[in-house]
Scaffold this motif. Structure first.
Motif, PDB file in Angstrom:
ATOM      1  N   GLN A   1       0.763  -1.288   0.097  1.00 44.54           N
ATOM      2  CA  GLN A   1      -0.025   0.137   0.023  1.00 44.54           C
ATOM      3  C   GLN A   1       0.767   1.120   0.048  1.00 44.54           C
ATOM      4  O   GLN A   1       0.602   2.183  -0.612  1.00 44.54           O
ATOM      5  CB  GLN A   1      -0.916  -0.068   1.299  1.00 44.54           C
ATOM      6  CG  GLN A   1      -1.929  -1.201   1.413  1.00 44.54           C
ATOM      7  CD  GLN A   1      -2.726  -1.129   0.242  1.00 44.54           C
ATOM      8  OE1 GLN A   1      -3.012  -0.121  -0.398  1.00 44.54           O
ATOM      9  NE2 GLN A   1      -3.418  -2.365  -0.148  1.00 44.54           N
ATOM     10  N   ASN A   2       1.894   1.077   0.613  1.00 46.81           N
ATOM     11  CA  ASN A   2       2.802   2.390   1.312  1.00 46.81           C
ATOM     12  C   ASN A   2       4.210   2.076   0.793  1.00 46.81           C
ATOM     13  O   ASN A   2       5.028   2.207   1.712  1.00 46.81           O
ATOM     14  CB  ASN A   2       2.261   2.995   2.434  1.00 46.81           C
ATOM     15  CG  ASN A   2       3.190   4.075   2.622  1.00 46.81           C
ATOM     16  OD1 ASN A   2       3.549   4.835   1.845  1.00 46.81           O
ATOM     17  ND2 ASN A   2       3.265   4.459   3.950  1.00 46.81           N
ATOM     18  N   PRO A   3       4.733   1.817  -0.358  1.00 45.68           N
ATOM     19  CA  PRO A   3       6.052   1.619  -0.474  1.00 45.68           C
ATOM     20  C   PRO A   3       6.861   2.967  -0.197  1.00 45.68           C
ATOM     21  O   PRO A   3       6.477   3.858  -0.826  1.00 45.68           O
ATOM     22  CB  PRO A   3       6.464   0.991  -1.808  1.00 45.68           C
ATOM     23  CG  PRO A   3       5.300   1.552  -2.523  1.00 45.68           C
ATOM     24  CD  PRO A   3       4.239   1.562  -1.686  1.00 45.68           C
ATOM     25  N   LEU A   4       7.959   3.109   0.696  1.00 44.00           N
ATOM     26  CA  LEU A   4       8.641   4.092   0.818  1.00 44.00           C
ATOM     27  C   LEU A   4       9.940   4.426   0.011  1.00 44.00           C
ATOM     28  O   LEU A   4      10.245   5.480  -0.441  1.00 44.00           O
ATOM     29  CB  LEU A   4       9.116   4.378   2.360  1.00 44.00           C
ATOM     30  CG  LEU A   4       7.732   4.450   3.061  1.00 44.00           C
ATOM     31  CD1 LEU A   4       8.238   4.366   4.743  1.00 44.00           C
ATOM     32  CD2 LEU A   4       6.920   5.628   2.933  1.00 44.00           C
ATOM     33  N   HIS A   5      10.747   3.434  -0.123  1.00 50.44           N
ATOM     34  CA  HIS A   5      12.027   3.410  -0.977  1.00 50.44           C
ATOM     35  C   HIS A   5      11.657   3.648  -2.456  1.00 50.44           C
ATOM     36  O   HIS A   5      10.638   2.788  -2.861  1.00 50.44           O
ATOM     37  CB  HIS A   5      12.784   2.095  -0.740  1.00 50.44           C
ATOM     38  CG  HIS A   5      14.124   2.502  -0.949  1.00 50.44           C
ATOM     39  ND1 HIS A   5      14.712   2.530  -2.277  1.00 50.44           N
ATOM     40  CD2 HIS A   5      15.512   2.861  -0.149  1.00 50.44           C
ATOM     41  CE1 HIS A   5      15.938   2.657  -2.181  1.00 50.44           C
ATOM     42  NE2 HIS A   5      16.506   2.799  -1.059  1.00 50.44           N
TER      43      HIS A   5
ATOM     44  N   ALA B   1      26.182   6.210   2.575  1.00 53.05           N
ATOM     45  CA  ALA B   1      25.215   5.093   2.446  1.00 53.05           C
ATOM     46  C   ALA B   1      24.205   5.199   3.528  1.00 53.05           C
ATOM     47  O   ALA B   1      24.558   5.369   4.720  1.00 53.05           O
ATOM     48  CB  ALA B   1      25.764   3.677   2.621  1.00 53.05           C
ATOM     49  N   PRO B   2      22.763   4.999   3.334  1.00 48.69           N
ATOM     50  CA  PRO B   2      21.711   5.349   4.215  1.00 48.69           C
ATOM     51  C   PRO B   2      21.621   4.251   5.025  1.00 48.69           C
ATOM     52  O   PRO B   2      21.839   3.034   4.716  1.00 48.69           O
ATOM     53  CB  PRO B   2      20.550   5.282   3.394  1.00 48.69           C
ATOM     54  CG  PRO B   2      20.928   4.772   1.920  1.00 48.69           C
ATOM     55  CD  PRO B   2      22.256   4.985   1.835  1.00 48.69           C
ATOM     56  N   LYS B   3      21.275   4.553   6.222  1.00 52.66           N
ATOM     57  CA  LYS B   3      21.176   3.216   7.273  1.00 52.66           C
ATOM     58  C   LYS B   3      19.626   2.979   7.369  1.00 52.66           C
ATOM     59  O   LYS B   3      18.858   3.719   7.061  1.00 52.66           O
ATOM     60  CB  LYS B   3      21.361   3.636   8.902  1.00 52.66           C
ATOM     61  CG  LYS B   3      23.019   3.834   8.845  1.00 52.66           C
ATOM     62  CD  LYS B   3      23.439   3.715  10.479  1.00 52.66           C
ATOM     63  CE  LYS B   3      24.789   3.803  10.602  1.00 52.66           C
ATOM     64  NZ  LYS B   3      25.515   5.073  10.003  1.00 52.66           N
ATOM     65  N   LEU B   4      19.415   1.763   7.644  1.00 54.31           N
ATOM     66  CA  LEU B   4      18.183   1.183   7.633  1.00 54.31           C
ATOM     67  C   LEU B   4      17.307   1.851   8.959  1.00 54.31           C
ATOM     68  O   LEU B   4      17.808   1.320  10.253  1.00 54.31           O
ATOM     69  CB  LEU B   4      17.834  -0.399   7.650  1.00 54.31           C
ATOM     70  CG  LEU B   4      16.653  -0.973   7.657  1.00 54.31           C
ATOM     71  CD1 LEU B   4      16.169  -0.719   6.062  1.00 54.31           C
ATOM     72  CD2 LEU B   4      16.829  -2.633   7.904  1.00 54.31           C
ATOM     73  N   ILE B   5      16.298   2.580   8.968  1.00 54.63           N
ATOM     74  CA  ILE B   5      15.789   3.146  10.162  1.00 54.63           C
ATOM     75  C   ILE B   5      14.281   2.885  10.227  1.00 54.63           C
ATOM     76  O   ILE B   5      13.612   2.681   9.269  1.00 54.63           O
ATOM     77  CB  ILE B   5      15.826   4.673  10.310  1.00 54.63           C
ATOM     78  CG1 ILE B   5      15.509   5.130   8.925  1.00 54.63           C
ATOM     79  CG2 ILE B   5      17.448   5.077  10.606  1.00 54.63           C
ATOM     80  CD1 ILE B   5      15.091   6.942   9.050  1.00 54.63           C
TER      81      ILE B   5
ATOM     82  N   HIS C   1       7.971  -0.578  10.096  1.00 51.85           N
ATOM     83  CA  HIS C   1       8.306  -0.143   8.697  1.00 51.85           C
ATOM     84  C   HIS C   1       9.512   0.380   8.586  1.00 51.85           C
ATOM     85  O   HIS C   1       9.839   1.623   9.205  1.00 51.85           O
ATOM     86  CB  HIS C   1       7.173   0.808   8.146  1.00 51.85           C
ATOM     87  CG  HIS C   1       7.265   0.749   6.524  1.00 51.85           C
ATOM     88  ND1 HIS C   1       6.158   0.962   5.766  1.00 51.85           N
ATOM     89  CD2 HIS C   1       8.144   0.648   5.705  1.00 51.85           C
ATOM     90  CE1 HIS C   1       6.402   1.078   4.643  1.00 51.85           C
ATOM     91  NE2 HIS C   1       7.633   0.758   4.772  1.00 51.85           N
ATOM     92  N   PHE C   2      10.501  -0.188   8.122  1.00 50.23           N
ATOM     93  CA  PHE C   2      11.961   0.243   8.201  1.00 50.23           C
ATOM     94  C   PHE C   2      12.494   0.478   6.767  1.00 50.23           C
ATOM     95  O   PHE C   2      11.876  -0.176   5.682  1.00 50.23           O
ATOM     96  CB  PHE C   2      13.032  -1.029   8.637  1.00 50.23           C
ATOM     97  CG  PHE C   2      12.921  -1.163   9.897  1.00 50.23           C
ATOM     98  CD1 PHE C   2      13.503  -0.974  11.039  1.00 50.23           C
ATOM     99  CD2 PHE C   2      12.111  -2.353  10.171  1.00 50.23           C
ATOM    100  CE1 PHE C   2      13.396  -1.271  12.314  1.00 50.23           C
ATOM    101  CE2 PHE C   2      11.642  -2.674  11.643  1.00 50.23           C
ATOM    102  CZ  PHE C   2      12.469  -2.233  12.733  1.00 50.23           C
ATOM    103  N   VAL C   3      12.971   1.519   6.437  1.00 47.73           N
ATOM    104  CA  VAL C   3      13.636   1.790   5.213  1.00 47.73           C
ATOM    105  C   VAL C   3      15.004   2.648   5.106  1.00 47.73           C
ATOM    106  O   VAL C   3      15.343   3.082   6.225  1.00 47.73           O
ATOM    107  CB  VAL C   3      12.562   2.710   4.528  1.00 47.73           C
ATOM    108  CG1 VAL C   3      12.393   4.366   5.222  1.00 47.73           C
ATOM    109  CG2 VAL C   3      12.869   3.341   3.091  1.00 47.73           C
ATOM    110  N   ALA C   4      15.826   2.267   4.125  1.00 48.36           N
ATOM    111  CA  ALA C   4      17.136   2.665   4.077  1.00 48.36           C
ATOM    112  C   ALA C   4      17.035   3.495   2.883  1.00 48.36           C
ATOM    113  O   ALA C   4      17.412   3.421   1.829  1.00 48.36           O
ATOM    114  CB  ALA C   4      18.054   1.659   3.834  1.00 48.36           C
ATOM    115  N   CYS C   5      16.895   5.044   3.156  1.00 49.48           N
ATOM    116  CA  CYS C   5      16.893   5.852   2.154  1.00 49.48           C
ATOM    117  C   CYS C   5      17.056   7.541   2.812  1.00 49.48           C
ATOM    118  O   CYS C   5      16.530   7.661   4.006  1.00 49.48           O
ATOM    119  CB  CYS C   5      15.652   5.856   1.433  1.00 49.48           C
ATOM    120  SG  CYS C   5      15.778   7.198   0.014  1.00 49.48           S
TER     121      CYS C   5
END
Lengths: 359, 321
Positions: free
Chosen positions: B241-245, B302-306, B312-316
């Motif tokens: 529904q809500n992809p962030l990366h 490099a972005p970290k997974l937060i 909901h974790f995202v690395a961006c």
């Protein structure tokens, strides 16, 4: 669409002679395509969809392969199967070309990409090698390969999977074919690359009015690209019709079952899928009646005994299933319709007069 | 590690040496947990390291760095009895049912091997009964026990592979693309079977696949991998529904959906180019070359997974404050 059909296949039968016996790979297939139209042939492995496409390209070779008498493949009023070698060669690659599934196997690993494209151009057109090379660079650019001037002198192994598939498309469209056969063009590729390749093929169809025959097993790809769909099972077309008819109003239990076995995004997680029981029949000794009968939820006695007749529905939509015969009890028909309502959630979006379709 | 987690992966790295100087970073600093009884889907394009990650997690490969804890024990440090117990608890279903079953063994030998090694049957008769039962629950019958693998179709072979995995009463199964080599109608049969067994036997799955529709259907949570790193991890419904990366967004929009109306109306986000080579990747975000929202920061750091929302974790860098 009153436009005349470009290619017409009538009662195509292809057999292969093996040690185990005669495999009847294609058992009486008929369809037609018009210019600028994309026909998707969908089916599981071994259902004869690739053999059908190879027969059109005269790639079924004796002595193992045999196209049975009475089969007709008509292009511009001429039966391809009766053409001589020279005419066939002009047709193949010039009028009609093919994109294969596995680009690494289909490209010649010892020849530079450019030479493979130029080869096709020179074969069919009266132009010099130099001009052909310029043309090849333009083609590579058209299919979206960066730096075509350097890429043209590279070998297939230097290309990635998606780029090889693009190079193969460049070869296929080099002579502006009227018909393009794509045999599982994206099966070996990742989804993001698959989307790129399908866009490219759709673009060709719209811009150059090429007739495309797309062979696939993925309903998702069909939904996004096809105008017409033919569903094949055990060497026969069991249902054929416009895209929306097939997706929202399937009339054959096999089509419905295939649609039900693909998980839909709106379905609940871990809900059981509508799997088809059993496996496809052996085509060395195909069943006497309907080939799908053994796996069908609505199987009746007649299905095991006799091949079903073709029932015609609205515009160009037909299915071979006994369920639509007028003597079949209404209860059986209702069972099928109820299941269809369950599997195809938004069936109601597509309105067809139900009573009429069973006339 | 909370008490519900059956498996915890901490900063796992797996590098392969390529040639003299180059390193292929197949798995590069991956962390996740799997709760007991849940299915974690691991998706990504070919070459993104999902299989290597799965194999390192179950101890088939030695990790270059980082740890994997199974029920609190470090998987890569297990020896002797503990290792044997771990091998019984953790099983694998492989992608290719043609290559992963020994052609010189009968079905009974393949399924019975694990039962014998772990002493799960006291008598010969008990073992035979067990094998017959296993064959039955995977939809084959006991007459198949004495046949060889070449006599079976792809779908049947995959069933045998599943029976082999279930034979030792495992708790955790790593499914490495168990259905991608099969036909559509057979895929549904096998997927149903996996779902059923999970409910009946309280199994935990790490489900690796590239067929996103199927992964969504089977998994509770999904981790998306790109070039060796997890770029996004969320509950499956949430991820769709809500992809962030930006990569997940593009991936979701590229999945063909078997519904003409949706296909006609939706906007595709086209990714340009191919997945770059995982050998000697440049610094910064690995997706920078194909990303449509690329910023200057992405090229150096490099972005970290937060965690941006609950679970909901995202690395961006877009989501870093």
């Amino acid at each position: 669409m009153s436009q005349e059909s470009l290619l017409k296949v009538e009662d195509l039968k292809v057999s292969f002679h093996t040690y185990a016996g005669e495999v009847q790979a294609v058992r009486g297939v008929s369809f037609e395509v018009k210019a600028g139209e994309l026909l998707a042939i969908i089916g599981e492995s071994g259902c004869g969809k690739s053999v059908t496409s190879r027969a059109i390209m005269s790639l079924v070779k004796a002595p193992q392969g045999e196209i049975k008498k009475g089969s007709k493949i008509i292009y511009h009023g001429k039966n391809l199967l009766e053409m001589n070698q020279k005419e066939q060669r002009a047709f193949r690659g010039g009028e009609c070309s093919m994109i294969f599934q596995d680009a690494l196997v289909s490209l010649n690993p010892t020849m530079k990409i450019g030479r493979q494209i130029i080869e096709n151009i020179i074969q069919h057109r009266q132009i010099s090698r130099k001009e052909a090379r310029q043309e090849a660079i333009l083609l590579l650019e058209a299919v979206g390969i960066p730096n075509p001037e350097t890429r043209i002198d590279q070998y297939p192994f230097e290309f990635s999977g998606g780029m090889r598939q693009r190079a193969m498309i460049a070869i296929a469209i080099a002579c502006d074919p009227k018909i393009l056969i794509a045999d599982e063009p994206t099966t070996a590729l990742d989804v993001t690359i698959q989307a790129q390749i399908m866009e490219l093929i759709k673009g060709l169809k719209d811009k150059l009015k090429t007739a495309v025959i797309l062979i696939t097993h993925d309903f998702g790809i069909v939904a996004g690209s096809a105008n017409k769909v033919a569903v094949m099972y055990a060497g026969q077309i069991v249902e054929s019709g416009g895209r929306d008819e097939i997706f929202y109003h399937p009339q054959h239990p096999y089509t419905l079952a295939l649609l039900g076995s693909v998980p839909k995004l709106e379905w609940k997680n871990k809900q059981l899928l509508h799997a088809i029981k059993g496996t496809p029949p052996d085509l060395i000794s195909p069943p006497k009646g309907c080939a799908f009968a053994k796996r069908c939820n609505y199987c009746m006695n007649v299905c095991l005994e006799e091949m079903p007749e073709i029932t015609y529905f609205e515009a160009g939509h037909h299915a071979s299933c006994w369920l639509h015969h007028k003597e079949v009890p209404a209860a059986n028909k209702k069972m099928f319709q109820d299941d269809r309502k369950m599997i195809i959630v938004n069936e109601n979006d597509f309105v067809v007069d139900e009573d009429q379709s069973y006339e | 590690m909370s008490s519900h987690d059956i498996l915890e992966v901490k900063h796992l790295k797996k590098y392969f040496g390529v040639g003299k100087h180059d390193v292929l970073k197949a798995v590069d600093d991956v962390s996740f947990q799997i709760k007991e009884g849940e299915t974690l889907g691991l998706v990504g394009e070919s070459g993104c390291g999902k299989t290597t990650c799965g194999r390192t997690v179950v101890g088939m490969y030695r990790a270059t760095e980082g740890e994997v804890y199974y029920k609190g024990q470090n998987v890569h440090k297990l020896r002797g009895k503990e290792k044997k117990a771990f091998n019984k608890d953790v099983q694998i279903i492989f992608q290719d049912p043609y290559a992963s079953l020994d052609p010189r063994m009968t079905v009974a030998e393949i399924i019975g091997e694990g039962i014998e090694i772990h002493g799960l049957a006291k008598t010969k008769k008990e073992k035979e009964e067990k094998i017959a039962h296993l064959l039955e629950i995977v939809g084959l019958n006991k007459e198949h026990a004495n046949r060889f693998i070449h006599e079976f179709s792809g779908g049947q072979r995959q069933r045998i592979g599943i029976a082999r995995a279930l034979a030792v009463e495992p708790k955790f199964i790593m499914c490495d693309e168990p259905i991608s080599a099969l036909d559509v109608s057979i895929q549904a049969q096998i997927a149903n079977m996996l779902i059923q067994f999970q409910n009946e036997m309280k199994l935990t799955y790490l489900f690796i696949a590239h067929d996103l529709a199927m992964v969504k259907h089977i998994s509770d949570r999904i981790a998306v991998m790109y070039l060796g790193s997890i770029v996004e991890l969320a509950e499956s419904e949430n991820l769709y529904q809500n992809p962030l990366h930006p990569y997940t967004e593009a991936l979701m929009s590229a999945i063909p959906i078997a519904d003409p109306k949706i296909e006609d109306s939706r906007q595709r986000i086209m990714l340009e180019g191919d997945v770059p080579s995982p050998i000697n990747t440049p610094p910064g975000c690995k997706f920078q070359g194909r990303c449509r929202k690329v910023m200057d920061k992405c090229k150096c750091e490099a972005p970290k997974l937060i965690e941006v929302e609950q679970g909901h974790f995202v690395a961006c860098h877009l989501y870093h404050k």
